[in-house]
Enzyme design. Structure first.
Site, PDB file in Angstrom:
ATOM      1  N   LYS A  96       5.673  25.889 -27.127  1.00 38.40           N
ATOM      2  CA  LYS A  96       5.313  24.491 -27.362  1.00 38.40           C
ATOM      3  C   LYS A  96       6.034  24.120 -28.657  1.00 38.40           C
ATOM      4  O   LYS A  96       5.506  24.289 -29.760  1.00 38.40           O
ATOM      5  CB  LYS A  96       3.790  24.326 -27.457  1.00 38.40           C
ATOM      6  CG  LYS A  96       3.362  22.872 -27.436  1.00 38.40           C
ATOM      7  CD  LYS A  96       1.879  22.745 -27.140  1.00 38.40           C
ATOM      8  CE  LYS A  96       1.358  21.349 -27.450  1.00 38.40           C
ATOM      9  NZ  LYS A  96       1.987  20.266 -26.694  1.00 38.40           N
TER      10      LYS A  96
HETATM   11  N1  PMP Z   1       3.046  19.992 -20.706  1.00 32.66           N
HETATM   12  C1  PMP Z   1       3.440  19.457 -21.873  1.00 32.66           C
HETATM   13  C2  PMP Z   1       4.885  19.103 -22.047  1.00 32.66           C
HETATM   14  C3  PMP Z   1       2.525  19.220 -22.893  1.00 32.66           C
HETATM   15  O1  PMP Z   1       2.901  18.682 -24.049  1.00 32.66           O
HETATM   16  C4  PMP Z   1       1.165  19.555 -22.669  1.00 32.66           C
HETATM   17  C5  PMP Z   1       0.161  19.297 -23.748  1.00 32.66           C
HETATM   18  N2  PMP Z   1       0.118  20.374 -24.655  1.00 32.66           N
HETATM   19  C6  PMP Z   1       0.797  20.119 -21.447  1.00 32.66           C
HETATM   20  C7  PMP Z   1       1.764  20.316 -20.486  1.00 32.66           C
HETATM   21  C8  PMP Z   1      -0.620  20.507 -21.175  1.00 32.66           C
HETATM   22  O2  PMP Z   1      -0.959  21.602 -21.966  1.00 32.66           O
HETATM   23  P1  PMP Z   1      -2.457  21.869 -22.427  1.00 32.66           P
HETATM   24  O3  PMP Z   1      -3.301  21.714 -21.236  1.00 32.66           O
HETATM   25  O4  PMP Z   1      -2.423  23.266 -22.920  1.00 32.66           O
HETATM   26  O5  PMP Z   1      -2.778  20.865 -23.466  1.00 32.66           O
END
Ligand code: PMP
Length: 291
Positions: A159
């Site tokens: 991320k």
């Molecule tokens: N994809 C992207 C590109 C994101 O930024 C997020 C948010 N973090 C997610 C998917 C979903 O991830 P999460 O459920 O862990 O927040």
């Protein structure tokens, strides 16, 4: 949209090991993290004073840093605690929690071997990611012009800030055209995800969702899959072609910020907000609150 800019929200935040005043949350403009996107981050939500899946998010921050070759100078436990410190110092029970790490200003070139890694954790009041009324009626997705890159072209499982460049451009284009968000395909042309959320389709009572082999396997995605399976709903993780979306009966996206958000339109295909979506939205809403 927040009327007060984020640098003026006020209060305290956790910065390099200490709780400091909001105004002290500054970095020099010559920071590697700003110029070369050497920055990894997390987005979490607290409900009733508990940060949902906080350990998983903390672990993911360390993993993202490791993928980018960044050394976080704090232990996992220290950053876990920092999340709660940043939340509690603000007196929040329900909030968004952003933990992030970036390379500093010791070097200002591609190579950043001598830079130190800085870390901050900041909590703020967020509410619904999309306008709450529009959200329940379903939001509209435009097909994005950019594709999610192949794992051979970018560190797709981190991320990391740099991966969001194509998301912001795509989301801006979608908003300018009257949509709420953009739906991206991957480098092979398979349906991938939205700019900050994963996607699910409902077809004949089963959930279909893309395999996260070149994008984030979101923590919300994993939670929704578990909730659905517990509910006896079949979950199919597979490659989905864009042509198939016209045959889907319901669509929703999931993410920490988006939670479970129904979709009523992708491109020129329209959907009703259906029973399976509403059921999972309620289940998720209750689950994150420990109900
Ligand atoms: N994809 C992207 C590109 C994101 O930024 C997020 C948010 N973090 C997610 C998917 C979903 O991830 P999460 O459920 O862990 O927040």
């Amino acid at each position: 949209m927040a009327t007060v800019p984020f640098d003026k929200l006020g209060g305290k935040l956790w910065y390099n090991g200490e709780l400091v005043d909001w105004d002290a949350g500054r970095l020099h403009i010559l920071s590697h993290g700003l110029h070369y996107a050497s920055c990894v981050f997390e987005g979490e939500r607290a409900y009733g004073g508990q940060i949902f899946k906080h350990q998983e998010h903390t672990d993911r921050l360390f993993k993202s840093a490791e993928i980018l070759g960044m050394d976080i100078p704090y232990s996992n436990k220290e950053l876990y605690d920092a999340g709660y410190d940043s939340l509690n110092v603000q007196g929040f029970k329900d909030a968004y929690v952003r933990a992030f790490a970036w390379r500093g200003s010791e070097m200002m070139a591609i190579s950043a071997q001598q830079t130190t890694t800085h870390v901050a954790v900041v909590s703020w009041d967020m509410g619904s990611y999309f306008d709450p009324e529009a959200r329940m009626a379903g939001i509209k997705l435009q097909w994005a012009k950019y594709k999610r890159p192949s794992p051979e072209c970018a560190p797709v499982h981190a991320k990391a800030a740099g991966l969001y460049m194509i998301c912001t451009v795509s989301k801006h284009e979608a908003e300018a055209a009257g949509y709420n968000d953009a739906l991206m395909v991957d480098w092979r042309g398979y349906v991938a995800e939205c700019t900050g959320a994963n996607i699910f389709f409902v077809k004949d009572g089963a959930l279909h969702t893309p395999i996260p082999d070149c994008f984030l396997d979101g923590i919300t995605r994993q939670t929704v899959i578990e909730l659905a399976k517990d509910r006896g709903i079949e979950v199919v993780e597979r490659h989905i072609m864009p042509e198939e979306v016209a045959d889907m009966q319901e669509v929703f996206i999931v993410g920490t910020a988006a939670e479970v958000t129904p979709i009523n339109q992708i491109g020129d295909v329209h959907y009703q907000v259906g029973e399976v979506t509403r059921d999972l939205l309620t289940l998720y809403h209750n689950h994150v609150r420990g109900e």
